[in-house]
Design an enzyme around this catalytic site. Structure first.
Site, PDB file in Angstrom:
ATOM      1  N   ASN A  71       0.847  -1.197   0.000  1.00 29.02           N
ATOM      2  CA  ASN A  71       0.000   0.000   0.000  1.00 29.02           C
ATOM      3  C   ASN A  71       0.880   1.243   0.000  1.00 29.02           C
ATOM      4  O   ASN A  71       2.107   1.151  -0.031  1.00 29.02           O
ATOM      5  CB  ASN A  71      -0.968  -0.020   1.188  1.00 29.02           C
ATOM      6  CG  ASN A  71      -0.217  -0.091   2.496  1.00 29.02           C
ATOM      7  OD1 ASN A  71       0.692   0.690   2.744  1.00 29.02           O
ATOM      8  ND2 ASN A  71      -0.567  -1.058   3.333  1.00 29.02           N
ATOM      9  N   ASP A  87      -5.853  -5.316   4.676  1.00 30.77           N
ATOM     10  CA  ASP A  87      -6.347  -6.693   4.769  1.00 30.77           C
ATOM     11  C   ASP A  87      -6.388  -7.254   3.351  1.00 30.77           C
ATOM     12  O   ASP A  87      -7.221  -6.849   2.538  1.00 30.77           O
ATOM     13  CB  ASP A  87      -7.740  -6.690   5.395  1.00 30.77           C
ATOM     14  CG  ASP A  87      -8.242  -8.102   5.588  1.00 30.77           C
ATOM     15  OD1 ASP A  87      -7.552  -9.031   5.121  1.00 30.77           O
ATOM     16  OD2 ASP A  87      -9.309  -8.268   6.196  1.00 30.77           O
ATOM     17  N   LYS A 107     -10.612 -23.102  -1.202  1.00 28.99           N
ATOM     18  CA  LYS A 107     -10.471 -22.453  -2.506  1.00 28.99           C
ATOM     19  C   LYS A 107      -9.025 -22.050  -2.782  1.00 28.99           C
ATOM     20  O   LYS A 107      -8.613 -21.950  -3.918  1.00 28.99           O
ATOM     21  CB  LYS A 107     -11.346 -21.190  -2.533  1.00 28.99           C
ATOM     22  CG  LYS A 107     -12.740 -21.433  -3.001  1.00 28.99           C
ATOM     23  CD  LYS A 107     -13.342 -20.101  -3.410  1.00 28.99           C
ATOM     24  CE  LYS A 107     -14.781 -20.018  -2.945  1.00 28.99           C
ATOM     25  NZ  LYS A 107     -15.256 -18.669  -2.863  1.00 28.99           N
ATOM     26  N   PHE A 141      -4.647   3.770  14.228  1.00 24.84           N
ATOM     27  CA  PHE A 141      -4.757   4.854  13.247  1.00 24.84           C
ATOM     28  C   PHE A 141      -5.741   4.409  12.186  1.00 24.84           C
ATOM     29  O   PHE A 141      -5.785   3.224  11.834  1.00 24.84           O
ATOM     30  CB  PHE A 141      -3.384   5.139  12.602  1.00 24.84           C
ATOM     31  CG  PHE A 141      -2.441   5.859  13.544  1.00 24.84           C
ATOM     32  CD1 PHE A 141      -1.966   5.239  14.685  1.00 24.84           C
ATOM     33  CD2 PHE A 141      -2.048   7.155  13.283  1.00 24.84           C
ATOM     34  CE1 PHE A 141      -1.119   5.888  15.564  1.00 24.84           C
ATOM     35  CE2 PHE A 141      -1.194   7.827  14.152  1.00 24.84           C
ATOM     36  CZ  PHE A 141      -0.733   7.192  15.296  1.00 24.84           C
ATOM     37  N   LYS A 186     -14.617   1.666  15.181  1.00 22.01           N
ATOM     38  CA  LYS A 186     -13.372   0.898  15.356  1.00 22.01           C
ATOM     39  C   LYS A 186     -12.938   0.904  16.822  1.00 22.01           C
ATOM     40  O   LYS A 186     -12.487  -0.108  17.359  1.00 22.01           O
ATOM     41  CB  LYS A 186     -12.283   1.555  14.499  1.00 22.01           C
ATOM     42  CG  LYS A 186     -11.370   0.572  13.826  1.00 22.01           C
ATOM     43  CD  LYS A 186     -10.348   1.283  12.972  1.00 22.01           C
ATOM     44  CE  LYS A 186     -10.359   0.744  11.553  1.00 22.01           C
ATOM     45  NZ  LYS A 186      -9.335   1.322  10.722  1.00 22.01           N
ATOM     46  N   LYS A 243     -12.624  -2.769  18.362  1.00 18.57           N
ATOM     47  CA  LYS A 243     -11.272  -3.302  18.613  1.00 18.57           C
ATOM     48  C   LYS A 243     -10.849  -3.130  20.072  1.00 18.57           C
ATOM     49  O   LYS A 243      -9.745  -3.496  20.445  1.00 18.57           O
ATOM     50  CB  LYS A 243     -10.264  -2.626  17.673  1.00 18.57           C
ATOM     51  CG  LYS A 243     -10.771  -2.517  16.250  1.00 18.57           C
ATOM     52  CD  LYS A 243      -9.870  -3.138  15.237  1.00 18.57           C
ATOM     53  CE  LYS A 243     -10.651  -3.356  13.945  1.00 18.57           C
ATOM     54  NZ  LYS A 243      -9.865  -3.641  12.798  1.00 18.57           N
TER      55      LYS A 243
END
Ligand SMILES: Cc1cc2nc3c(=O)[nH]c(=O)nc-3n(C[C@H](O)[C@H](O)[C@H](O)COP(=O)(O)O)c2cc1C
Length: 397
Positions: A209, A278, A288, A323, A337, A341
């Protein structure tokens, strides 16, 4: 960063005395008041005039100089000094300071200083390795001096080995660690993750990323400057890691997860600034993803959610901060979040705001805690790191 701070730079009669001019100049650029005191022998290597031009202040050599006004100058100077650094320090000066001799302006002034004292011995390798020099350095350490180890390599005298004065920037880093910021995180353990992770697709290609690691590195650096013991778990970045920080390089999300979970118990504060995307493929199932014969590709695996794991395994008194990068519904998504979390704070970025997000040196952050959301104005990532650490410290027991 050193505005209002007085640094006493002691320069002694070694071949590296010229490097002290670069150090004086770097400290002036950081707005320190730099007072240079030279030994008489140092003036054989570099002229006091050089330091006077660089610092805009009188360079002192002679204890009995009559040109000072009313005060006993070595005492007045010692009283207003915030930090002493002797660079380069000859074997002779190390020996004198270790035994409390005060027979010139430098040794007399330093004996009267109660502030932090740093010394950078620089000399021929055999002089440095001589047991008497090592004993003197041990004595200085016992008296509270920070001895900065010399570099190794080809020395001006032709010897190869330890004895070279460290580069001025390294010495500046030592000085900043003492003086740049108040040490309100002294004794605290701070774990930071930063940068992107990479997931191999096959032996050649990988998914990653846009994270550059700048925000996490800034948090690690500012925490270090505030006295914390810092470990930085970092994905691959182009950044120079901050000095005095333990750096743990990782590549994949799984590597990062393992490095972080091993250190969770140790940490008082955790800042998960890494952008671990992710990569779990849509509709993933172990069946699969089974490989066919001859297929070289590396099957993508389910990515462990590091923040969720941290929240679920927190130890009492630990502050955990995540973050988030959002393109819309930033407040709602980030607050969700926080709950999901089970972490203490989310530093949310709106990627659509100019000056925020990946790659920039600035950021626009909203700090979200159980008490509500606080939007910070556009600021440098180092300033944002300071605000984030303040907020985390306020949450600590
Ligand atoms: C060319 C030259 C280079 C020297 N370089 C060093 C050195 O790098 N480190 C050191 O400890 N002494 C060095 N010395 C020896 C010191 O100058 C000598 O020990 C002197 O007495 C130190 O005085 P001071 O400690 O008062 O400055 C050098 C001497 C000469 C002539």
């Amino acid at each position: 960063m050193l505005k209002g701070k007085t640094v006493l730079l002691g320069v002694t009669g070694g071949i590296a005395a010229y490097k002290a001019a670069y150090l004086a100049s770097a400290l002036v650029k950081l707005h320190a008041n730099v007072e240079v005191v030279m030994t008489k022998n140092a003036t054989q290597f570099i002229a006091p005039l050089t330091f006077e031009q660089l610092t805009g202040r009188r360079c002192m050599v002679d204890t009995f100089d009559r040109n000072f006004s009313h005060q006993v100058e070595h005492i007045a100077l010692a009283d207003r000094t915030d930090l002493v650094i002797i660079a380069p320090a000859t074997a002779n000066v190390c020996a004198k300071l270790a035994h409390g001799l005060a027979d010139d302006m430098l040794t007399t002034t330093v004996l009267a200083c109660t502030c932090p004292k740093l010394i950078a011995p620089a000399m021929n390798t055999h002089m440095y390795e001589n047991q008497v020099t090592q004993d003197n350095l041990d004595t200085l350490r016992r008296y509270g001096w920070e001895v900065i180890a010399p570099g190794s390599g080809h020395l001006a005298c032709g010897a190869v080995g330890p004895g070279r004065m460290p580069e001025p920037q390294q010495l500046v880093d030592h000085i900043l660690r003492h003086l740049a910021l108040p040490h309100d995180l002294e004794g605290r353990h701070v774990l930071v993750t930063a940068g992107p992770t990479q997931e191999a697709l096959d032996p050649v290609r990988y998914l990653t990323n846009h994270s550059t690691g700048k925000m996490g590195y800034a948090v690690a650096r500012v925490a270090m400057l505030r006295g914390a013991q810092v470990t930085l778990v970092t994905g691959p970045t182009a950044l120079e890691p901050p000095p005095f920080v333990e750096v743990v390089p990782v590549v994949s999300a799984q590597d990062m997860f393992e490095a972080v979970s091993q250190r969770q118990e140790w940490a008082d504060f955790i800042f998960k600034a890494a952008a671990v995307a992710d990569y779990t493929p849509a509709g993933y199932s172990d069946d699969k993803m089974k490989k066919k014969d001859g297929d070289l590709s590396i099957p993508l695996k389910r990515t462990t959610d590091i923040l969720q794991h941290l929240g679920a395994h927190r130890r009492a008194g630990q502050v955990i901060c995540g973050f988030s990068m959002e393109t819309r519904d930033m407040l709602e998504n980030s607050a969700a979040k926080l709950e999901k979390k089970k972490v203490d704070m989310i530093c949310a970025n709106n990627l659509k705001v100019a000056g925020a997000g990946f790659g920039t040196d600035t950021n626009v952050i909203t700090l979200i805690t159980a008490a509500g959301a606080r939007e910070l104005p556009l600021m440098s990532k180092e300033e944002a790191a300071g605000e984030i650490l303040d907020a985390a410290l306020a949450l600590a027991p």
